[in-house]
Design an enzyme around this catalytic site. Structure first.
Site, PDB file in Angstrom:
ATOM      1  N   ASP A 184      -7.060  -3.103  11.246  1.00 57.58           N
ATOM      2  CA  ASP A 184      -5.881  -2.257  11.281  1.00 57.58           C
ATOM      3  C   ASP A 184      -5.653  -1.782  12.709  1.00 57.58           C
ATOM      4  O   ASP A 184      -6.587  -1.742  13.519  1.00 57.58           O
ATOM      5  CB  ASP A 184      -6.082  -1.046  10.358  1.00 57.58           C
ATOM      6  N   CYS A 215       0.824  -1.207   0.000  1.00 55.99           N
ATOM      7  CA  CYS A 215       0.000   0.000   0.000  1.00 55.99           C
ATOM      8  C   CYS A 215       0.859   1.259   0.000  1.00 55.99           C
ATOM      9  O   CYS A 215       1.976   1.268   0.506  1.00 55.99           O
ATOM     10  CB  CYS A 215      -0.905  -0.011   1.233  1.00 55.99           C
TER      11      CYS A 215
END
Length: 211
Positions: free
Chosen positions: A130, A8
């Site tokens: 997360d 990412c």
């Protein structure tokens, strides 16, 4: 089933190519101006054109408005939208409007935080667990924080899911073994400085995700 990986916050052709060369299943493009990984429209278009069809392009957003999403979907040729700090109803609206797969980020610090996940059934296609960032942090992720993976022990996941937060080449093997994550997501763990990806760290991370 092998564990898939998403790299990412890619911002350059060189680091994107490294992710593709070493087997990333997904690449993430950030559309959030406070982030050091934020992409301009031109850069997103340039990078998206380099991604082959078998690799998924994931746009990363923080509670975005419709114009931001639509522009990013077009410029980044996005297959999926990863939404942070976005309530289920808004996620559902974005999903309906764009027709794209939605990844809903659930910020985790305690076991109680996992209770937010079931609300995304019908609104999202994947949950991204997360690490919760500190109150007042400028960014919702990409800060190298991890949460206690044992919090996922015995959890019945309401949707397909992915693990993020503080992963790197040294710990991702343990993370996969502990949680059984079908997909892992890394950003700062393959950087030499905030927003600066390192091709060698990308290669090492992707190698470490494989048995």
């Amino acid at each position: 089933m092998p564990t898939l990986a998403k790299i990412c916050g890619l911002t350059t052709p060189e680091t994107l190519d490294a992710a593709l060369r070493h087997g990333a299943a997904c690449v993430g493009f950030v559309f959030f101006p406070p982030s050091p990984r934020h992409l301009s429209a031109d850069r997103a278009e340039q990078l998206a054109a380099r991604v082959p069809g078998h690799v998924r392009r994931v746009g990363v957003f923080v509670d975005p408005d419709d114009e931001t999403v639509e522009r990013a979907v077009a410029n980044g040729r996005l297959d999926a939208l990863q939404l942070h700090k976005t309530p289920p109803a808004r996620a559902a609206a974005i999903r309906a409007r764009t027709g794209r797969e939605i990844w809903a980020a659930v910020a985790v610090k305690t076991r109680a935080d996992l209770a937010a996940a079931p609300a995304f059934v019908g609104a999202a296609d994947r949950i991204l667990y997360d690490a919760k960032t500190p109150d007042g942090a400028a960014l919702p992720g990409g800060m190298g924080l991890r949460f206690d993976w044992s919090l996922l022990d015995g959890v019945r996941h309401p949707l397909p899911w992915a693990l993020s937060g503080g992963l790197d080449a040294a710990n991702v093997g343990d993370a996969i073994a502990r949680t059984g994550a079908p997909l892992v997501d890394v950003s700062s763990g393959v950087e030499s400085a905030p927003g600066v990806k390192d091709v060698d760290k990308i290669a090492a991370f992707l190698k470490a995700t494989q048995p």
